[in-house]
Design a protein around this motif. Structure first.
Motif, PDB file in Angstrom:
ATOM      1  N   GLU A 132       0.844  -1.209   0.000  1.00 59.83           N
ATOM      2  CA  GLU A 132       0.000   0.000   0.000  1.00 59.83           C
ATOM      3  C   GLU A 132       0.874   1.253   0.000  1.00 59.83           C
ATOM      4  N   GLU A 147      -4.511   5.092  -0.171  1.00 58.76           N
ATOM      5  CA  GLU A 147      -3.502   4.022  -0.066  1.00 58.76           C
ATOM      6  C   GLU A 147      -2.710   4.189   1.229  1.00 58.76           C
ATOM      7  N   HIS A 164      -4.861   2.792   3.820  1.00 60.04           N
ATOM      8  CA  HIS A 164      -4.836   1.326   3.814  1.00 60.04           C
ATOM      9  C   HIS A 164      -3.595   0.823   4.551  1.00 60.04           C
ATOM     10  N   ILE A 179     -11.007  -1.703   3.075  1.00 60.83           N
ATOM     11  CA  ILE A 179     -10.081  -1.456   1.975  1.00 60.83           C
ATOM     12  C   ILE A 179     -10.727  -1.788   0.627  1.00 60.83           C
ATOM     13  N   GLU A 221     -10.931   0.283  -2.801  1.00 63.72           N
ATOM     14  CA  GLU A 221     -10.257  -0.200  -4.012  1.00 63.72           C
ATOM     15  C   GLU A 221     -11.233  -0.254  -5.192  1.00 63.72           C
TER      16      GLU A 221
HETATM   17 FE   LIG Z   1      -4.997   0.170  -1.375  1.00 62.70          FE
END
Ligand SMILES: [Fe+2]
Ligand SMILES: [Fe+2]
Lengths: 323, 242
Positions: free
Chosen positions: A57, A87, A90, A166, A170
Motif C-alpha cells: 500500500e 492508499e 490502507h 479497503i 479499491e
Molecule cells: Fe490500497
C-alpha cells in the motif's frame, strides 16, 4: 475461540487440545481474534502476509504520486490525490491490524527498508505517462480487488475487517481508473494511443500479481488450510482475466495477448503464457524501479527521523501518548 | 447585499488555494510519517476544493489553472515558496492557515458574495490551523534539531507575511479592516510561537519585492518551475478533455 492461556511462542509443543480447538474453529469459519490461542506458524504467516500487504500500500503510493503535480485537470488532480491518500490509509489499517499480532509498525518498516520483507512487485514498474494512472486503477486495483475480496472472509478477524474497508475503496479506485482510460480512449488520437500504450505495458505485470502458478507457489497449501487464503493463484488470475476482457472491449482498447480467446468448453477465456522469468527477475530486485522505490521509501523515513523524534520527545515531556 | 462575485477577488483567493494545494501535493510519498501522508493530503484536498469553486466563479477552472502565464497568477508569494523540510512546510502552513482562517471568518460573517463559500471553508481552515499549531508546538518543544529547523522555517518565510494584509481587489475589506486582521494574525501567531518556546522572527515583513507583489502577478523564481510542471501535460494536448 479458546482464550490464550499460555504463551504459545515459548517453544514447547502446544497443548493438543488447543490445536484441535483452533483447527476446528478455523474449519467452521469462525474468526480468530487477537486474544485467542493460535499456532506460532499461523501467527508468523499472517504477519508476513499483512506486512507485505501494508508495504505494498505505501510503496504503491509512489508510482501514482508521480503524477499528482502533473494531473491534466483539477478534477483529475483531486481524484488522484484522494486515491493516493486512501492508499496511505490502507497502510495505516494494515499496520494496525498487524500490531494486534504483537508486531509494531516500526519493526515492519525496518524490515521493509532492510529488504527483509517484500511488497508487491507490480510497483516496480514505472508510470511513464498519465494513462498509466488509469491503467493502474483499472488493472492493478482491479487485480488487487480480485485477490482481496476473499480476504474479507479471512480467518483472522482484524485482517478480515481491515479488508472490508479497503475493498470498498479499491473498487472506487478501479472505477476511477477505468473512467480515466475511457476518457482517453474516446479522446484525441494521441490520448487514445497513450491509453493503449499503458494497457500494453500493464497487462502482463497485472496478471503476475496473482503470484506464481499453483504448482510453484510456496505458501499456498497451508494458507488455504488456515483460511488465510481461499482460492488458488491460478483461479484468481482466471477470474480477473474473465472480468477484464469485456471491460477492455467496452474501453475500445486491446489486450496485448494474441492467444486471448473465449473457450466455450471451459466457460473461461484462454490466455497466453506468462513470462515468469520476468516475474522472478523483478522479484529478485531487477525490475525497472526496485531501487528507486525502496530508495525513496528509505529516504523519506531517514529524512523524517528528526520529525518523529521531535514528536516522541514532545509527547514524553507533555505526558501524551506517542504521536 | 452584494451578489456579483468580483472576479479579481475570486482569482486571488482561488490562486492562493490552488498553489498551496499543488505544493502540498509534492509531499505525497515523501512525508516523515504515514499519518502525515494522510494529513497533508487532507489539507491539500480541502484547498484544491476551495480553488475549484473560486476559479469557477472567475471562469473555467482548467483554463485558469493550466493556461495562464506566471504573471497572470494572483496568489501570495508565501504559498508558492518551495516546501523545504517538514519544519519549513509547517511554518508556511502556520502563517497561511491562521491568515486564511481569519480572512474567511470575516467573509463568512459578512453578507458579501463569498460568504457561503467562506462559511464552508472556515471549518476546513480551522483544521489546517490546528494541524499547523500542533506541529509548531511539537517541533518547537521537541528536540534541539526540530527547534532549530522550525525556527529557521519561521525566519525564512517571515518576509512573505506582510503581503497578506494588503487589501484584496474586489473584497469588501478595506485597509482598516485588513489592519485589524493583521493585528489578530500577529497576536495568534505570536501566542503559538511563544508557547512553542520559539521566538518571533525580527525584521521587516515585506520588502521591495514582496509588498503586495504576488497579488499584482509578480512572483518568485520557484513559481515558474512549479507552474511548468503543473501545466505541461494539459498544454501538450490543446483542446483535449480529460
Ligand atoms: Fe490500497
Ligand atoms: Fe487502491
Amino acid at each position: 475461540m479458546v482464550a490464550m492461556t499460555q504463551d504459545a511462542a515459548a517453544g514447547q509443543a502446544p497443548d493438543p487440545a488447543l490445536v484441535a480447538a483452533f483447527d476446528a474453529a478455523v474449519a467452521a469459519d469462525e474468526r480468530v481474534e487477537p486474544r485467542d490461542w493460535m499456532p506460532a506458524e499461523y501467527r508468523a504467516s499472517l504477519v508476513r502476509q499483512m506486512a507485505q500487504h501494508a508495504h505494498s500500500e505505501i510503496i504503491g503510493m509512489q508510482p501514482e504520486a508521480n503524477w499528482i503535480t502533473r494531473a491534466p485537470s483539477l478534477r483529475r488532480k483531486a481524484i488522484l490525490m484522494a486515491k493516493v491518500q486512501d492508499e496511505a490509509g490502507h497502510g495505516l489499517y494494515l499496520y494496525s491490524a498487524a500490531e494486534t499480532l504483537g508486531t509494531s509498525r516500526d519493526e515492519l518498516l525496518d524490515k521493509l527498508h532492510a529488504g527483509k520483507q517484500k511488497y508487491s512487485s507490480i510497483f516496480n514498474y514505472p508510470t511513464l505517462t498519465w494513462a498509466d494512472v488509469g491503467a493502474i486503477g483499472w488493472l492493478v486495483d482491479g487485480a488487487a480487488i480480485t485477490n482481496q475480496v476473499p480476504l474479507c472472509r479471512c480467518s483472522y478477524g482484524p485482517y478480515a475487517r481491515a479488508m472490508v474497508r479497503i475493498c470498498k475503496e479499491e473498487s472506487f479506485h478501479q472505477r476511477q481508473g477505468y473512467e480515466l482510460l475511457l476518457a482517453l480512449s474516446q479522446g484525441t488520437e494521441a490520448q487514445h494511443a497513450m491509453a493503449q500504450d499503458a494497457v500494453d505495458r500493464w497487462w502482463w505485470p497485472s496478471l503476475m500479481m496473482f503470484g506464481p502458478p499453483d504448482d510453484e507457489s510456496a505458501h499456498s497449501a497451508q494458507s488455504m488450510a488456515w483460511r488465510i487464503k481461499r482460492h488458488s493463484n491460478d483461479e484468481l488470475r482466471q477470474r480477473f482475466v474473465d472480468i477484464a476482457v469485456p471491460q477492455a472491449e467496452a474501453l475500445g482498447l486491446t489486450l496485448p495477448d494474441p492467444d486471448l480467446k473465449w473457450n466455450e468448453e471451459r466457460g473461461h477465456h484462454d490466455f497466453g503464457t506468462i513470462d515468469w522469468s520476468e516475474f522472478w527477475e523483478v522479484l529478485k530486485g531487477n525490475g525497472p524501479c526496485n531501487e528507486q522505490r525502496i530508495g525513496q521509501r528509505r529516504r523519506a523515513h531517514e529524512e523524517g527521523a528528526w520529525v518523529r523524534d521531535a514528536a516522541a520527545e514532545y509527547a514524553r515531556k507533555h505526558g501524551e501518548a506517542k504521536a | 447585499m452584494t451578489t456579483t462575485v468580483d472576479k479579481a477577488a475570486a482569482l486571488a483567493l482561488g490562486d492562493d488555494a490552488l498553489v498551496l494545494a499543488q505544493r502540498l501535493g509534492e509531499w505525497a510519498g515523501h512525508a516523515p510519517v504515514l499519518e502525515e501522508e494522510v494529513a497533508l493530503a487532507n489539507i491539500a484536498l480541502d484547498l484544491l476544493g476551495q480553488a475549484r469553486v473560486l476559479l469557477s466563479l472567475a471562469g473555467d477552472e482548467d483554463e485558469l489553472a493550466f493556461l495562464r502565464e506566471e504573471r497572470e497568477f494572483r496568489n501570495l508569494q508565501l504559498v508558492e515558496q518551495a516546501n523545504g523540510d517538514f519544519a519549513h512546510t509547517i511554518a508556511r502552513q502556520l502563517y497561511f492557515s491562521v491568515y486564511q482562517q481569519l480572512l474567511y471568518g470575516e467573509l463568512a460573517a459578512g453578507d458579501g458574495p463569498f460568504a457561503p463559500l467562506a462559511a464552508k471553508a472556515v471549518k476546513e481552515t480551522a483544521y489546517h490551523r490546528d494541524h499547523a499549531e500542533q506541529w509548531t508546538l511539537r517541533l518547537g518543544d521537541g528536540t534541539d534539531e526540530s527547534r532549530r529547523r522550525v525556527q529557521a522555517g519561521l525566519a525564512a518565510l517571515w518576509k512573505f507575511t506582510g503581503e497578506m494584509f494588503r487589501p484584496v481587489e474586489g473584497l469588501d475589506l478595506d485597509a482598516e479592516a485588513m489592519a485589524a486582521l493583521e493585528a489578530r494574525w500577529l497576536a495568534a501567531v505570536t501566542a503559538v510561537v511563544e508557547k512553542a518556546g520559539l521566538t518571533l522572527p525580527e525584521g521587516p515583513r515585506t520588502g521591495a519585492w514582496t509588498a503586495g507583489a504576488g497579488r499584482q502577478g509578480l512572483h518568485t523564481e520557484p513559481f515558474g518551475r512549479m507552474l511548468a510542471e503543473m501545466q505541461h501535460l494539459h498544454r501538450s494536448h490543446p483542446g483535449a478533455s480529460w
